[in-house]
Design a protein around this motif. Structure first.
Motif, short mmCIF file in Angstrom:
data_model
loop_
_atom_site.label_atom_id
_atom_site.label_comp_id
_atom_site.label_asym_id
_atom_site.label_seq_id
_atom_site.Cartn_x
_atom_site.Cartn_y
_atom_site.Cartn_z
N TYR A 47 0.83 -1.20 0.00
CA TYR A 47 0.00 0.00 0.00
C TYR A 47 0.87 1.25 0.00
O TYR A 47 0.62 2.21 -0.75
N ASP A 49 3.93 1.66 -1.05
CA ASP A 49 4.58 1.85 -2.35
C ASP A 49 3.59 2.37 -3.39
O ASP A 49 3.94 3.25 -4.20
N ALA A 50 2.37 1.87 -3.37
CA ALA A 50 1.38 2.26 -4.38
C ALA A 50 0.90 3.70 -4.19
O ALA A 50 0.41 4.31 -5.14
N HIS A 51 1.03 4.23 -3.00
CA HIS A 51 0.51 5.57 -2.70
C HIS A 51 1.61 6.56 -2.37
O HIS A 51 1.36 7.60 -1.75
N GLN A 52 2.83 6.26 -2.81
CA GLN A 52 3.95 7.15 -2.52
C GLN A 52 3.76 8.52 -3.16
O GLN A 52 4.12 9.55 -2.58
N GLU A 54 1.02 10.15 -3.65
CA GLU A 54 0.08 10.93 -2.83
C GLU A 54 0.77 11.48 -1.59
O GLU A 54 0.52 12.62 -1.18
N ALA A 55 1.62 10.67 -0.98
CA ALA A 55 2.33 11.11 0.22
C ALA A 55 3.24 12.30 -0.08
O ALA A 55 3.30 13.26 0.69
N LYS A 85 -7.30 14.56 7.00
CA LYS A 85 -6.83 13.20 6.73
C LYS A 85 -7.23 12.25 7.86
O LYS A 85 -7.63 11.11 7.63
N GLN A 162 0.50 8.46 6.42
CA GLN A 162 0.58 7.33 5.49
C GLN A 162 0.58 5.99 6.23
O GLN A 162 0.00 5.01 5.76
N GLN A 165 -3.02 5.32 7.09
CA GLN A 165 -3.77 4.97 5.88
C GLN A 165 -3.49 3.53 5.46
O GLN A 165 -4.40 2.81 5.05
N ALA A 166 -2.25 3.09 5.57
CA ALA A 166 -1.90 1.72 5.22
C ALA A 166 -2.58 0.73 6.16
O ALA A 166 -3.12 -0.30 5.72
N ASP A 169 -6.28 0.58 5.27
CA ASP A 169 -6.52 -0.17 4.02
C ASP A 169 -6.47 -1.67 4.27
O ASP A 169 -7.22 -2.43 3.64
#
Length: 451
Positions: A47, A49-52, A54-55, A85, A162, A165-166, A169
């Motif tokens: 998660y 890595d996939a949303h880096q 956005e961070a 957030k 982050q 958020q991870a 998720d």
């Protein structure tokens, strides 16, 4: 309370070389290390890595909002960004008004679940006020970004977001007891300190574990299991004014400047070899008349070479690794001050300041957990940094309340408190993965220390 600095022991180039070498190392072993992760932990890492992207956009957004401590509107705006957030993750959030301590205030958030209560600590303010020329986030390359607060510590705040958020998720956050406190006056604390840090201390009383996201010494292969105190002291000395020809007589004595010199030299002789203790006289004013302005960290003095000095004022700070060391040093300093040269008087007072976070068995145990997580993720070992390589931080106010504490989980960075502040944006993902897996393991651990 005077501004508390956060010195770095490493140069910009050294940190960049260390960080670059560190990433080259872990890229070669990350595939093997991933095998040490559970299915859930791999999902957490994926998660992040996939949303880096956005961070990093969030980091750019908050860095571009000036939030110098005394820019109350800017501090509130940064707080609102993070509050939004946290609201989206199901936290109950509140803004604590800072009017009683002459600051913007703090963001406090709570997520109720089960098990141990974990306190995550950040801060919203920076040392860069609206008058600073250093205002914007800029990208140099994929490993270097510039900006006010990228390392100290908006990057750490983004890691908190982050991480949560991870966990959300992966369906893990719903069962966790998490407190988040992001203060608005870490760089220049409000007055009185008892009101400024009240909400942080109350959160610490409720928590079992505290984790801080300051940048420590700027190296991602170290973490803080201790923080030195940071408090101020004022020395006031008086003597008998007279024509200089009468100095050292029974009636006139030594004068204020000789007495102040004796005291400072004795501080050095008696205490400078004490490990992890420092005490620094930062301002000295002496002469026939002295006007000290504490709010501006200065003042004025008038005197002549043929007049025995009547007054001296010295202001400084003191930093210690434990409450016991701090108390012992203060008593020695008071004892030195009490033995006056002829016809002089002197007194020293200490303010409350930031307390020390002493190393404890629980802190070492938490570092072991974090070290293992880092190695399992392929990032290599994490060791305790040297207490003198990092400044004071809000986590110290959890001392004596939590069972375990660790700090310095912010970004790889350098140049803090200067217009040369930089951070390695790749370490957002690194620290978010480390923290997410750490929190997951802590909530699964049945043998954590009991109060």
């Amino acid at each position: 309370m005077p501004t508390i600095a956060h010195p770095k022991s490493t140069s910009l180039s050294f940190v960049l070389l260390r960080t670059a070498g560190f990433f080259i190392f872990f890229l070669g072993v990350v595939v093997t290390a991933q095998a040490q992760l559970s299915k859930t932990e791999k999902k957490l890492a994926a998660y992040v890595d996939a949303h880096q992207g956005e961070a990093l956009k969030l980091l750019e957004e908050v860095v571009n909002i000036n939030s110098g401590t005394m820019n109350f509107d800017g501090v509130r705006k940064v707080g609102q960004v993070f509050r939004t957030k946290l609201d989206a993750l199901g936290f109950k959030t509140q803004w604590v008004d800072g009017t009683p301590f002459n600051r913007a205030g703090h963001l406090v958030a709570r997520h109720s679940g089960k098990g141990k209560t974990i306190l995550l600590i950040g801060h919203l303010d920076t040392v860069f006020e609206l008058s600073s020329p250093f205002q914007k986030y800029t990208v140099e390359n994929d490993s270097v970004v510039h900006g006010p607060g990228v390392g100290d510590m908006k990057g750490g705040d983004v890691v908190i977001i982050q991480t949560l958020q991870a966990l959300n998720d992966a369906g893990l956050l719903k069962d966790m007891n998490i407190l988040v406190v992001m203060t608005g006056d870490e760089e220049m604390s409000g007055d009185p300190l008892s009101k400024s840090k009240y909400d942080l201390i109350e959160a610490a009383k409720e928590a079992d574990i505290a984790i801080g996201f300051e940048d420590g010494d700027g190296l991602t292969e170290t973490a803080n299991i201790s923080r030195r105190s940071a408090s101020g002291w004022i020395l006031k000395v008086t003597g008998v004014p007279s024509h200089s020809s009468q100095i050292f007589t029974d009636k006139i004595g030594a004068g204020a400047i000789y007495e102040a010199s004796r005291i400072l030299n004795s501080f050095y002789n008696d205490l400078s070899k004490e490990p992890d203790l420092t005490f620094n006289p930062g301002v000295i004013l002496g002469g026939s008349t002295v006007e000290h302005n504490g709010d501006k960290n200065g003042g004025s003095a008038f005197g002549k070479e043929n007049i025995v000095a009547k007054d001296v004022i010295v202001t400084g700070d003191i930093r210690a690794i434990s409450p016991e060391q701090l108390s012992k040093a203060q008593e020695i300093m008071k004892g030195i001050v009490a033995h006056h040269l002829p016809q002089t008087q002197a007194e020293i007072t200490f303010d409350e300041g930031y307390p020390p976070l002493a190393p404890s068995p629980g802190n070492y145990e938490l570092l072991k957990y974090f070290d293992q997580v880092s190695k399992d993720l392929g990032y290599g070992p994490v060791t305790a940094n040297k207490p003198r390589d990092a400044g004071a931080a809000d986590i110290s106010f959890t001392s004596g309340y939590v069972d375990m504490a660790i700090d310095g989980l912010g970004l790889g960075s350098a140049g803090g408190h200067t217009i040369h502040e930089i951070a390695d944006p790749r370490t957002v993902a690194m620290q978010s993965k480390r923290t997410a897996v750490l929190l997951y393991r802590l909530t699964q651990q049945k043998a954590l220390p009991k109060r």
